[in-house]
Each structure stands twice: as structure tokens, then as C-alpha cells.
Design a protein around this motif. Structure first.
Motif, PDB file in Angstrom:
ATOM      1  N   TRP A  57     -34.210  28.737 -37.880  1.00  0.00           N
ATOM      2  CA  TRP A  57     -32.876  28.943 -38.603  1.00  0.00           C
ATOM      3  C   TRP A  57     -31.718  28.584 -37.461  1.00  0.00           C
ATOM      4  O   TRP A  57     -30.668  28.026 -37.792  1.00  0.00           O
ATOM      5  CB  TRP A  57     -32.542  30.483 -39.147  1.00  0.00           C
ATOM      6  N   ALA A  58     -32.109  29.182 -36.279  1.00  0.00           N
ATOM      7  CA  ALA A  58     -31.192  28.821 -35.027  1.00  0.00           C
ATOM      8  C   ALA A  58     -30.963  27.436 -34.872  1.00  0.00           C
ATOM      9  O   ALA A  58     -29.939  26.628 -34.601  1.00  0.00           O
ATOM     10  CB  ALA A  58     -31.410  29.528 -33.895  1.00  0.00           C
ATOM     11  N   ARG A  59     -32.281  26.834 -34.684  1.00  0.00           N
ATOM     12  CA  ARG A  59     -32.225  25.224 -34.528  1.00  0.00           C
ATOM     13  C   ARG A  59     -31.497  24.484 -35.460  1.00  0.00           C
ATOM     14  O   ARG A  59     -30.594  23.544 -35.290  1.00  0.00           O
ATOM     15  CB  ARG A  59     -33.736  24.660 -34.542  1.00  0.00           C
ATOM     16  N   THR A  60     -31.448  24.884 -36.737  1.00  0.00           N
ATOM     17  CA  THR A  60     -30.745  24.396 -37.751  1.00  0.00           C
ATOM     18  C   THR A  60     -29.215  24.419 -37.700  1.00  0.00           C
ATOM     19  O   THR A  60     -28.684  23.301 -37.867  1.00  0.00           O
ATOM     20  CB  THR A  60     -31.210  24.907 -39.248  1.00  0.00           C
ATOM     21  N   LYS A  61     -29.019  25.442 -37.337  1.00  0.00           N
ATOM     22  CA  LYS A  61     -27.425  25.692 -36.875  1.00  0.00           C
ATOM     23  C   LYS A  61     -26.877  24.942 -35.953  1.00  0.00           C
ATOM     24  O   LYS A  61     -25.894  24.332 -36.080  1.00  0.00           O
ATOM     25  CB  LYS A  61     -27.263  27.271 -36.725  1.00  0.00           C
ATOM     26  N   VAL A  62     -27.569  24.855 -34.756  1.00  0.00           N
ATOM     27  CA  VAL A  62     -27.277  23.990 -33.755  1.00  0.00           C
ATOM     28  C   VAL A  62     -27.402  22.341 -34.158  1.00  0.00           C
ATOM     29  O   VAL A  62     -26.369  21.550 -33.624  1.00  0.00           O
ATOM     30  CB  VAL A  62     -28.282  24.241 -32.535  1.00  0.00           C
ATOM     31  N   GLU A  63     -28.161  22.106 -34.879  1.00  0.00           N
ATOM     32  CA  GLU A  63     -28.406  20.720 -35.268  1.00  0.00           C
ATOM     33  C   GLU A  63     -27.142  20.482 -36.305  1.00  0.00           C
ATOM     34  O   GLU A  63     -26.358  19.319 -36.052  1.00  0.00           O
ATOM     35  CB  GLU A  63     -29.603  20.219 -36.120  1.00  0.00           C
ATOM     36  N   ASP A  64     -26.622  21.465 -37.146  1.00  0.00           N
ATOM     37  CA  ASP A  64     -25.646  21.201 -37.700  1.00  0.00           C
ATOM     38  C   ASP A  64     -24.165  20.962 -37.271  1.00  0.00           C
ATOM     39  O   ASP A  64     -23.577  20.435 -37.486  1.00  0.00           O
ATOM     40  CB  ASP A  64     -25.396  22.353 -38.970  1.00  0.00           C
ATOM     41  N   MET A  65     -24.196  21.878 -36.099  1.00  0.00           N
ATOM     42  CA  MET A  65     -22.910  21.812 -35.189  1.00  0.00           C
ATOM     43  C   MET A  65     -22.837  20.450 -34.626  1.00  0.00           C
ATOM     44  O   MET A  65     -21.659  19.819 -34.249  1.00  0.00           O
ATOM     45  CB  MET A  65     -23.232  22.982 -34.232  1.00  0.00           C
ATOM     46  N   TYR A  66     -24.115  20.045 -34.071  1.00  0.00           N
ATOM     47  CA  TYR A  66     -24.175  18.634 -33.393  1.00  0.00           C
ATOM     48  C   TYR A  66     -23.561  17.345 -34.446  1.00  0.00           C
ATOM     49  O   TYR A  66     -22.888  16.752 -33.995  1.00  0.00           O
ATOM     50  CB  TYR A  66     -25.578  18.466 -32.894  1.00  0.00           C
TER      51      TYR A  66
END
Length: 74
Positions: A57-66
Motif C-alpha cells: 500500500w505504501a509503495r503504491t502511494k509512492v508510485e502515485d506521487m512519482y
């Protein structure tokens, strides 16, 4: 393996994503946007990679931010 020509994350390593986000925003802003300890308490690329690799879930948020950062740069 499917080719994903329209996926900007295709072929981009997580380490590269974190490095670019950190250079663009800095740890403080990243921790503000995504409140995870690896961004807010003694942040480092290494600790972030370790956490994000086992926390989908955190990786998804980081990817979205990117992706938002890439879109804003255009």
C-alpha cells in the motif's frame, strides 16, 4: 512478459523513484504527503527501499506521487 509502452513506471526501479522524489521534494515533504516512518524518522534511501518492498500500500502511494511529479514536470 507484457510490454507496457504507456506505463511510465515500466522499467523504473524503486530506488530510482525514491531518489528522484527525494531530490525533487525532500524527505520532509514526502513524509508530510505519505506519513510513513521511513520518510519521517531518520530517512534514507536504504530504509525506504526496505520498507516499501514489503509494504504494497505504501509503495503504491509512492508510485502515485512519482507519477504526479512526472506529470507536473511536463
Amino acid at each position: 512478459m507484457s510490454v507496457q509502452p504507456n506505463n511510465p513506471l515500466h522499467g523504473v526501479k524503486l530506488e530510482q523513484i525514491i531518489t528522484e522524489l527525494q531530490a525533487h521534494y525532500g524527505w520532509e515533504y514526502m513524509g508530510y504527503q505519505i506519513n510513513i516512518r521511513c520518510f519521517t524518522h531518520n530517512p534514507s534511501i536504504k530504509s525506504s527501499l526496505k520498507f516499501l518492498r514489503r509494504t504494497p500500500w505504501a509503495r503504491t502511494k509512492v508510485e502515485d506521487m512519482y507519477l504526479k511529479m512526472l506529470k507536473n514536470k511536463r
